[in-house]
Design a protein around this motif. Structure first.
Motif, mmCIF file in Angstrom:
data_model
loop_
_atom_site.group_PDB
_atom_site.id
_atom_site.type_symbol
_atom_site.label_atom_id
_atom_site.label_comp_id
_atom_site.label_asym_id
_atom_site.label_seq_id
_atom_site.Cartn_x
_atom_site.Cartn_y
_atom_site.Cartn_z
ATOM 1 N N LYS A 40 -7.441 -16.986 20.472
ATOM 2 C CA LYS A 40 -7.694 -17.877 19.348
ATOM 3 C C LYS A 40 -7.978 -17.133 18.039
ATOM 4 N N HIS A 41 -8.297 -15.857 18.121
ATOM 5 C CA HIS A 41 -8.628 -15.085 16.929
ATOM 6 C C HIS A 41 -7.368 -14.558 16.250
ATOM 7 N N SER A 42 -7.513 -14.180 14.993
ATOM 8 C CA SER A 42 -6.394 -13.599 14.243
ATOM 9 C C SER A 42 -6.072 -12.205 14.770
ATOM 10 N N LEU A 43 -4.808 -11.858 14.730
ATOM 11 C CA LEU A 43 -4.413 -10.500 15.119
ATOM 12 C C LEU A 43 -5.016 -9.451 14.199
ATOM 13 N N ASP A 44 -5.386 -9.837 12.990
ATOM 14 C CA ASP A 44 -5.997 -8.882 12.068
ATOM 15 C C ASP A 44 -7.352 -8.401 12.563
ATOM 16 N N GLU A 45 -7.923 -9.090 13.545
ATOM 17 C CA GLU A 45 -9.196 -8.666 14.135
ATOM 18 C C GLU A 45 -8.997 -7.610 15.228
ATOM 19 N N ASP B 274 -9.282 7.592 11.799
ATOM 20 C CA ASP B 274 -9.702 6.405 11.072
ATOM 21 C C ASP B 274 -10.365 5.418 12.023
ATOM 22 N N GLU B 275 -11.042 4.430 11.456
ATOM 23 C CA GLU B 275 -11.639 3.370 12.269
ATOM 24 C C GLU B 275 -10.576 2.501 12.934
ATOM 25 N N ARG B 276 -9.352 2.563 12.401
ATOM 26 C CA ARG B 276 -8.217 1.851 12.975
ATOM 27 C C ARG B 276 -8.460 0.348 13.022
ATOM 28 N N GLU B 277 -8.853 -0.166 11.888
ATOM 29 C CA GLU B 277 -8.998 -1.609 11.715
ATOM 30 C C GLU B 277 -7.886 -2.092 10.779
ATOM 31 N N ASP B 278 -7.818 -3.382 10.547
ATOM 32 C CA ASP B 278 -7.040 -3.947 9.465
ATOM 33 C C ASP B 278 -5.578 -4.188 9.816
ATOM 34 N N SER B 279 -4.880 -3.183 10.358
ATOM 35 C CA SER B 279 -3.456 -3.368 10.649
ATOM 36 C C SER B 279 -3.069 -2.742 11.981
ATOM 37 N N ILE B 280 -4.020 -2.599 12.878
ATOM 38 C CA ILE B 280 -3.708 -1.934 14.137
ATOM 39 C C ILE B 280 -2.665 -2.712 14.930
ATOM 40 N N TRP B 281 -2.636 -4.030 14.758
ATOM 41 C CA TRP B 281 -1.650 -4.835 15.487
ATOM 42 C C TRP B 281 -0.229 -4.397 15.127
ATOM 43 N N PHE B 282 -0.033 -4.027 13.859
ATOM 44 C CA PHE B 282 1.303 -3.603 13.438
ATOM 45 C C PHE B 282 1.713 -2.334 14.175
#
Length: 249
Positions: free
Chosen positions: A178-183, A131-139
């Motif tokens: 400063k950016h969201s972890l969702d990034e 997968d592109e591994r975006e969106d919830s990779i921080w989790f």
């Protein structure tokens, strides 16, 4: 899992043979925990033990000599290399507490990196390796750090690495955080080492908060909420779903 040795000289193999053997027994123990409690159904086929240079220039161009794909984990077992790499995270700044920790980084702390890579293979995570591994990779990254540390370190070792990463976040959040972890996603390896690693530190600390405070140490509850977020269609970012933005700055 099979051990695969990718060294350019017999001397390198001999140099790392003992630590690889010690890690072998620990991997078996950790893998049993993952199988029994965290749905490790399809473990990787093998671990490629190699040098930092080969890991970051031949097998991949990722600047960190530990990573995994669907079938294989790649890692350097060279403790001195890891100590130097983690000192670079300070980005030229001085912090005696952090420097002392990494200059004396233990073999146990290095093993958590091996365990982190194995944890990625749990079927509890939603994303696939291709997968592109975006969106919830921080989790996933934060949970891999948390489980590998919580299940293999003693209490004082666990507390120590947590305090160090808290210190690092405080040092660099103004510059790199400063950016969201969702990034945090597949495009996150574009900056310097510190700008890459701060998302790992922030992810780990976020997961630690969710498990120990939000869920009162119930890891399964956090996985259940994570799966519910997915089943409901990922209508909001995962940090918003967990209301992390209101408690972690």
């Amino acid at each position: 899992m099979r051990n695969i040795y990718a060294f350019e000289s017999q001397g390198d193999y001999i140099k790392y043979q003992d630590i690889i053997e010690r890690f072998g027994a620990k991997i078996e123990k950790y893998q049993r925990i993952m199988v029994e409690d965290f749905e490790l159904i399809d473990p990787p086929k093998g671990i490629v033990w190699t040098t930092e240079e080969l890991a970051t220039t031949v097998f991949s161009d990722i600047p960190i000599p530990a990573y995994t794909n669907k079938d294989v984990i790649y890692i350097s077992p060279d403790l001195s290399t890891w100590r130097k790499l983690f000192i670079k995270q300070l980005d030229g700044h001085r912090n005696p507490k952090v420097e002392k920790f990494y200059e004396n980084m233990s073999e146990n702390q290095l093993f958590t990196i091996v365990a982190h890579e194995l944890t990625h293979h749990s079927d509890l995570f939603l994303d696939e390796f291709d997968d592109e591994r975006e969106d919830s990779i921080w989790f996933e990254e934060g949970m891999c750090d948390y489980l590998s540390r919580k299940m293999t370190l003693d209490e004082s070792e666990f507390k120590e690495i947590t305090e160090v990463e808290l210190e690092l976040v405080e040092m660099f959040k103004g510059e790199y955080g400063k950016h969201s972890l969702d990034e945090f996603g597949s495009g996150s390896y574009q900056g310097n080492l510190t700008s890459i690693m701060i998302d790992y530190w922030r992810s780990y600390l976020s997961i630690k908060y969710l498990i120990e405070v939000h869920a009162n140490n119930d890891i399964k509850q956090i996985f259940s909420e994570y799966h519910n977020w997915d089943k409901e269609g990922r209508k909001v970012p995962l940090t918003e779903y967990f209301e992390l933005n209101t408690v972690l700055k």
